[in-house]
Design an enzyme around this catalytic site. Sequence first.
Site, PDB file in Angstrom:
ATOM      1  N   ASP A 189       0.850  -1.190   0.000  1.00 28.66           N
ATOM      2  CA  ASP A 189       0.000   0.000   0.000  1.00 28.66           C
ATOM      3  C   ASP A 189       0.886   1.240   0.000  1.00 28.66           C
ATOM      4  O   ASP A 189       1.339   1.705   1.042  1.00 28.66           O
ATOM      5  CB  ASP A 189      -0.922   0.010   1.215  1.00 28.66           C
ATOM      6  CG  ASP A 189      -1.961   1.131   1.145  1.00 28.66           C
ATOM      7  OD1 ASP A 189      -1.765   2.084   0.355  1.00 28.66           O
ATOM      8  OD2 ASP A 189      -2.964   1.059   1.869  1.00 28.66           O
ATOM      9  N   HIS A 194       0.186   7.904   3.914  1.00 25.53           N
ATOM     10  CA  HIS A 194       0.793   7.243   5.059  1.00 25.53           C
ATOM     11  C   HIS A 194       2.286   7.526   5.199  1.00 25.53           C
ATOM     12  O   HIS A 194       2.932   6.973   6.098  1.00 25.53           O
ATOM     13  CB  HIS A 194       0.559   5.731   4.953  1.00 25.53           C
ATOM     14  CG  HIS A 194      -0.872   5.386   4.721  1.00 25.53           C
ATOM     15  ND1 HIS A 194      -1.874   5.638   5.641  1.00 25.53           N
ATOM     16  CD2 HIS A 194      -1.504   4.841   3.649  1.00 25.53           C
ATOM     17  CE1 HIS A 194      -3.037   5.245   5.158  1.00 25.53           C
ATOM     18  NE2 HIS A 194      -2.841   4.770   3.948  1.00 25.53           N
TER      19      HIS A 194
END
Length: 324
Positions: A189, A194
């Site tokens: 991911d 993030h």
Amino acid sequence: MPIDAAGVLGAAPRVREIAWDHKDVQLYHLGIGAGRPATDPGELRYTLESRLHVLPSFATVAGGGAPGVIRTLSVPGVDVDLARVLHGGQRLRLHRPVPVRGRATAAARVVAAYDKGTAAVLVLRTEVTDADGPLWTDEAEVYVRGEGGWGGERGPSGRPSPPPAEPADHVAERVLREDQALLYRLSGDWNPLHADPEFAARAGFERPVLHGLCTYGATLKTVVDTLLDGDVTRVRSYRTRFAGVVYPGETLRVRMWRQAGTERDGAERYGAQSGGAGEAEEAGEAEEAGEAEEAGEAAEVRVAVSAVERDDAPVLADTVVRYG
């Protein structure tokens, strides 16, 4: 431009071949916080190849590639800004224990498209099958801000339910690493939300946030280690709603309530605009309950997760682990 719900629901399943081995499993386990203390026999089940067990939530990253949330954005009829996308919920049903290494076929399609007025909710279902038959089914609920308004079905309420009123049977705390998101993203991911402070700020966050599926995995590990004696094969299904963000370095408080009996919860049944997927989901839940009874499954645990440092701000809600 609003999402083309008809195009989304009418798109053919996208099929891909996936493969994984012990290195992928070990990296995932490290990414959700396993391996501390490094020589603990309970942790070595997740980190040492000679005694490796696969936490079922590994299914969400098996085979690498983009996670379900990102794959949903490539479906015909979906053209949205990634910064407007949030992961609303996740469901996982295990047909068999996940093997340490394997090859399988994953077929994914959007089974629901809901119009919330100021947002859209899409549900991507992925069926994974190997040479011996079905392995697992997972569903990712994708919330897209600013993309509603086409006049479609609103779908079920997205408001999380409060946790049980009585004191939890078990409470555990898990301290996350400062670099937890940087480690977890190596499982596939690569969303800059993030890792990139500038992108996170554009999405409305003070700093990069932890992947919801990292919290999802860390929570399941806590339940398995606390209540199931570390036996990952006892997990039958696992579902949650993402109620708030987690920042790397924070402490998760995981509260667990044992429930007697197998209970069907219809609050998260997904139905597509045409109604067909909703009927299929109800049939699927009935099948799941029947298989659970045949397998001798008779229990589940309800879980609530919060961020300790932010006055126990809710993180995961409507969370249930069903086990045998």
